[in-house]
Design an enzyme around this catalytic site. Structure first.
Site, mmCIF file in Angstrom:
data_model
loop_
_atom_site.group_PDB
_atom_site.id
_atom_site.type_symbol
_atom_site.label_atom_id
_atom_site.label_comp_id
_atom_site.label_asym_id
_atom_site.label_seq_id
_atom_site.Cartn_x
_atom_site.Cartn_y
_atom_site.Cartn_z
ATOM 1 N N HIS A 158 -43.596 -18.788 -21.399
ATOM 2 C CA HIS A 158 -44.900 -19.246 -21.876
ATOM 3 C C HIS A 158 -44.802 -20.689 -22.389
ATOM 4 O O HIS A 158 -45.670 -21.525 -22.096
ATOM 5 C CB HIS A 158 -45.375 -18.301 -22.982
ATOM 6 C CG HIS A 158 -46.712 -18.609 -23.546
ATOM 7 N ND1 HIS A 158 -47.871 -18.545 -22.804
ATOM 8 C CD2 HIS A 158 -47.085 -18.980 -24.803
ATOM 9 C CE1 HIS A 158 -48.903 -18.864 -23.575
ATOM 10 N NE2 HIS A 158 -48.450 -19.135 -24.792
ATOM 11 N N GLN B 234 -42.597 -23.001 -21.534
ATOM 12 C CA GLN B 234 -42.390 -23.902 -20.398
ATOM 13 C C GLN B 234 -43.703 -24.138 -19.658
ATOM 14 O O GLN B 234 -43.986 -25.251 -19.214
ATOM 15 C CB GLN B 234 -41.338 -23.330 -19.449
ATOM 16 C CG GLN B 234 -39.930 -23.436 -19.974
ATOM 17 C CD GLN B 234 -39.500 -24.882 -20.159
ATOM 18 O OE1 GLN B 234 -39.311 -25.338 -21.279
ATOM 19 N NE2 GLN B 234 -39.355 -25.609 -19.088
ATOM 20 N N ASP B 235 -44.502 -23.083 -19.530
ATOM 21 C CA ASP B 235 -45.797 -23.207 -18.873
ATOM 22 C C ASP B 235 -46.684 -24.188 -19.635
ATOM 23 O O ASP B 235 -47.303 -25.074 -19.039
ATOM 24 C CB ASP B 235 -46.456 -21.832 -18.781
ATOM 25 C CG ASP B 235 -47.792 -21.875 -18.067
ATOM 26 O OD1 ASP B 235 -47.870 -22.470 -16.972
ATOM 27 O OD2 ASP B 235 -48.763 -21.303 -18.600
ATOM 28 N N HIS B 236 -46.738 -24.056 -20.952
ATOM 29 C CA HIS B 236 -47.529 -24.982 -21.762
ATOM 30 C C HIS B 236 -47.034 -26.417 -21.596
ATOM 31 O O HIS B 236 -47.830 -27.342 -21.437
ATOM 32 C CB HIS B 236 -47.454 -24.607 -23.251
ATOM 33 C CG HIS B 236 -48.528 -23.666 -23.670
ATOM 34 N ND1 HIS B 236 -49.810 -24.059 -23.921
ATOM 35 C CD2 HIS B 236 -48.500 -22.328 -23.883
ATOM 36 C CE1 HIS B 236 -50.534 -23.029 -24.280
ATOM 37 N NE2 HIS B 236 -49.754 -21.956 -24.261
#
Length: 101
Positions: A77, A79-81
């Site tokens: 999560h 890394q996605d942000h």
């Protein structure tokens, strides 16, 4: 600082950066290109902090001296942000250049 706290800090800084670049997009819509560039500059400073946290996490993960924590959904999560904040910044910077001509 615990790994989980570092990950939460990455999420927080990436979110702060993304908020700045979307504020910059609002400035573009108002033809305030100097204001937009100033917000992008603020986002870049925040990105340095996020990048440093990410580097610490990666370094910990590959270190042979410390047991590497299992990859968590929280890290994915984070890394996605971080990645989406970087993409938003790149795209909005390009829009500033396109519309300021």
């Amino acid at each position: 600082m615990s790994t989980e706290m570092q990950i939460m800090e990455l999420i927080s800084t990436a979110g702060e950066s993304k908020a700045k670049v979307f504020e910059a997009l609002k400035k573009v819509k108002q033809n305030d290109f100097d204001g937009a560039r100033a917000l992008i500059a603020e986002a870049r400073k925040i990105d340095v902090e996020a990048h440093n946290i990410q580097t610490q996490l990666i370094t910990q993960d590959i270190s042979e001296e410390v047991e590497s924590p299992a990859m968590s959904l929280l890290m994915v999560h984070a890394q996605d942000h971080y990645m989406t904040s970087q993409l938003a910044k790149d795209l909005i910077e390009a829009l500033i250049e396109v519309f300021d001509k």
